[in-house]
Design a protein around this motif. Structure first.
Motif, PDB file in Angstrom:
ATOM      1  N   TRP A  63       0.746  -1.242   0.069  1.00  0.00           N
ATOM      2  CA  TRP A  63      -0.212  -0.114   0.046  1.00  0.00           C
ATOM      3  C   TRP A  63       0.731   1.026  -0.032  1.00  0.00           C
ATOM      4  CZ3 TRP A  63      -1.406   1.962   5.312  1.00  0.00           C
ATOM      5  CH2 TRP A  63      -1.937   3.401   5.209  1.00  0.00           C
ATOM      6  N   ARG A  64       0.942   1.728  -1.146  1.00  0.00           N
ATOM      7  CA  ARG A  64       1.777   3.250  -1.139  1.00  0.00           C
ATOM      8  C   ARG A  64       0.938   4.187  -0.761  1.00  0.00           C
ATOM      9  NH1 ARG A  64       2.660  -0.522  -4.737  1.00  0.00           N
ATOM     10  NH2 ARG A  64       4.833  -0.939  -5.292  1.00  0.00           N
ATOM     11  N   LYS A  65       1.397   4.823   0.655  1.00  0.00           N
ATOM     12  CA  LYS A  65       0.722   5.927   1.075  1.00  0.00           C
ATOM     13  C   LYS A  65       0.477   6.929   0.273  1.00  0.00           C
ATOM     14  CE  LYS A  65      -1.223   8.169   4.634  1.00  0.00           C
ATOM     15  NZ  LYS A  65      -2.710   8.285   4.482  1.00  0.00           N
ATOM     16  N   GLY A  66      -0.914   7.275   0.129  1.00  0.00           N
ATOM     17  CA  GLY A  66      -1.359   8.519  -0.960  1.00  0.00           C
ATOM     18  C   GLY A  66      -1.627   8.063  -2.200  1.00  0.00           C
ATOM     19  N   GLU A  67      -1.576   6.682  -2.420  1.00  0.00           N
ATOM     20  CA  GLU A  67      -1.765   6.192  -3.856  1.00  0.00           C
ATOM     21  C   GLU A  67      -2.992   6.754  -4.345  1.00  0.00           C
ATOM     22  OE1 GLU A  67      -3.142   1.726  -2.877  1.00  0.00           O
ATOM     23  OE2 GLU A  67      -0.948   2.129  -3.444  1.00  0.00           O
ATOM     24  N   GLU A  68      -4.282   6.672  -3.592  1.00  0.00           N
ATOM     25  CA  GLU A  68      -5.324   7.232  -3.930  1.00  0.00           C
ATOM     26  C   GLU A  68      -5.617   8.707  -3.538  1.00  0.00           C
ATOM     27  OE1 GLU A  68      -8.208   5.887  -5.580  1.00  0.00           O
ATOM     28  OE2 GLU A  68      -6.748   3.992  -5.956  1.00  0.00           O
ATOM     29  N   SER A  69      -5.271   9.350  -2.409  1.00  0.00           N
ATOM     30  CA  SER A  69      -5.458  10.487  -1.770  1.00  0.00           C
ATOM     31  C   SER A  69      -4.442  11.470  -2.244  1.00  0.00           C
ATOM     32  CB  SER A  69      -5.654  10.397  -0.519  1.00  0.00           C
ATOM     33  OG  SER A  69      -4.178  10.149   0.362  1.00  0.00           O
ATOM     34  N   GLY A  70      -3.226  11.351  -2.681  1.00  0.00           N
ATOM     35  CA  GLY A  70      -2.337  12.107  -2.859  1.00  0.00           C
ATOM     36  C   GLY A  70      -1.625  12.564  -1.602  1.00  0.00           C
ATOM     37  N   HIS A  71      -1.901  11.949  -0.567  1.00  0.00           N
ATOM     38  CA  HIS A  71      -1.421  12.204   0.866  1.00  0.00           C
ATOM     39  C   HIS A  71      -0.236  11.355   0.905  1.00  0.00           C
ATOM     40  CE1 HIS A  71      -5.561  13.917   1.788  1.00  0.00           C
ATOM     41  NE2 HIS A  71      -4.938  14.663   1.310  1.00  0.00           N
ATOM     42  N   VAL A  72       0.657  11.734   0.222  1.00  0.00           N
ATOM     43  CA  VAL A  72       2.130  10.998   0.299  1.00  0.00           C
ATOM     44  C   VAL A  72       2.763  11.349   1.603  1.00  0.00           C
ATOM     45  CG1 VAL A  72       4.133  10.629  -0.800  1.00  0.00           C
ATOM     46  CG2 VAL A  72       2.159  10.780  -2.142  1.00  0.00           C
ATOM     47  N   GLN A  73       3.592  10.438   2.134  1.00  0.00           N
ATOM     48  CA  GLN A  73       4.487  10.502   3.179  1.00  0.00           C
ATOM     49  C   GLN A  73       5.796  10.556   2.703  1.00  0.00           C
ATOM     50  OE1 GLN A  73       3.166   7.457   6.082  1.00  0.00           O
ATOM     51  NE2 GLN A  73       1.760   9.106   7.074  1.00  0.00           N
ATOM     52  N   LYS A  74       6.673  11.591   2.524  1.00  0.00           N
ATOM     53  CA  LYS A  74       7.823  11.689   2.085  1.00  0.00           C
ATOM     54  C   LYS A  74       8.914  11.314   3.316  1.00  0.00           C
ATOM     55  CE  LYS A  74       7.425  13.763  -2.069  1.00  0.00           C
ATOM     56  NZ  LYS A  74       7.785  13.391  -2.947  1.00  0.00           N
ATOM     57  N   LEU A  75       9.783  10.503   3.051  1.00  0.00           N
ATOM     58  CA  LEU A  75      10.717   9.921   4.001  1.00  0.00           C
ATOM     59  C   LEU A  75      11.615  11.004   4.423  1.00  0.00           C
ATOM     60  CD1 LEU A  75      11.355   7.646   5.897  1.00  0.00           C
ATOM     61  CD2 LEU A  75      12.672   6.884   3.903  1.00  0.00           C
ATOM     62  N   ARG A  76      11.811  11.275   5.463  1.00  0.00           N
ATOM     63  CA  ARG A  76      12.848  12.221   5.919  1.00  0.00           C
ATOM     64  C   ARG A  76      14.038  11.531   6.642  1.00  0.00           C
ATOM     65  NH1 ARG A  76      11.235  17.773   5.817  1.00  0.00           N
ATOM     66  NH2 ARG A  76      13.417  18.152   6.212  1.00  0.00           N
ATOM     67  N   GLU A  77      13.452  10.681   7.515  1.00  0.00           N
ATOM     68  CA  GLU A  77      14.416   9.862   8.314  1.00  0.00           C
ATOM     69  C   GLU A  77      13.851   8.438   8.795  1.00  0.00           C
ATOM     70  OE1 GLU A  77      15.871  10.605  12.848  1.00  0.00           O
ATOM     71  OE2 GLU A  77      16.415  12.370  11.481  1.00  0.00           O
ATOM     72  N   LEU A  78      14.854   7.636   8.848  1.00  0.00           N
ATOM     73  CA  LEU A  78      14.303   6.086   8.994  1.00  0.00           C
ATOM     74  C   LEU A  78      15.081   5.505  10.490  1.00  0.00           C
ATOM     75  CD1 LEU A  78      12.642   3.662   8.300  1.00  0.00           C
ATOM     76  CD2 LEU A  78      14.532   3.062   6.902  1.00  0.00           C
ATOM     77  N   ARG A  79      14.428   5.320  11.353  1.00  0.00           N
ATOM     78  CA  ARG A  79      14.891   4.624  12.475  1.00  0.00           C
ATOM     79  C   ARG A  79      14.418   3.440  12.950  1.00  0.00           C
ATOM     80  NH1 ARG A  79      16.146   9.407  16.642  1.00  0.00           N
ATOM     81  NH2 ARG A  79      16.465  11.018  15.386  1.00  0.00           N
ATOM     82  N   LEU A  80      15.383   2.342  13.634  1.00  0.00           N
ATOM     83  CA  LEU A  80      14.948   1.167  14.202  1.00  0.00           C
ATOM     84  C   LEU A  80      15.033   1.306  15.564  1.00  0.00           C
ATOM     85  CD1 LEU A  80      14.280  -1.723  13.174  1.00  0.00           C
ATOM     86  CD2 LEU A  80      16.725  -2.167  13.247  1.00  0.00           C
ATOM     87  N   ASP A  81      14.299   0.716  16.404  1.00  0.00           N
ATOM     88  CA  ASP A  81      14.226   0.955  17.757  1.00  0.00           C
ATOM     89  C   ASP A  81      15.180   0.149  18.460  1.00  0.00           C
ATOM     90  OD1 ASP A  81      12.861  -1.633  18.085  1.00  0.00           O
ATOM     91  OD2 ASP A  81      11.524  -0.976  19.654  1.00  0.00           O
TER      92      ASP A  81
END
Length: 136
Positions: A63-81
């Protein structure tokens, strides 16, 4: 002996369903936007695209976030706990709406006096955002 560098995906301890929990947080405000799931392909695609891609458990597909709505989430940072059992995506939420209800965040209800109270407004009518039946 020469060893091949380990792929970052190999360091994720995927659960028995080959998934990991993901928290999406607004990069600027720190507000938690949603919690979702990723499989290996979703995490790999997220890094490659620079946009959030999740695993939809209900649809059984990426599921590509924003594929229908256009409300995409642009990745700025990725972390692992610390236990490597959850991923944090710090994102720029395009359009300011992360929730299929038309709100900024999926966490729009607050417990007050033993009742769940809606505290965040609908920013856009969901019927104007999504096709019928496609709300994730």
């Amino acid at each position: 002996m020469i060893t091949k560098p380990q792929n970052f995906l190999d360091e994720v301890p995927w659960d028995e369903r080959e998934l990991i929990a993901v928290v999406a947080q607004d990069f600027s405000s720190g507000k938690v936007l949603t919690v979702a799931w990723m499989n290996r392909a979703a995490l790999e695609e997220t890094v490659k695209r620079g946009e959030a891609v999740y695993w939809s458990r209900s649809r059984k597909r990426l599921w590509r976030k924003g594929e229908e709505s256009g409300h995409v989430q642009k990745l700025r940072e990725l972390r692992l706990d610390c236990d490597a059992d959850a991923v944090l995506l710090k994102v720029e939420q395009i359009g300011g709406i992360a929730c299929h209800t038309g709100r900024e965040s999926c966490f729009f209800r607050k417990l007050e006096d033993g009742k769940w109270v809606t505290i965040d407004p609908v920013l856009k009518d969901p019927s104007l955002i999504y096709r019928k039946g496609d709300k994730k």
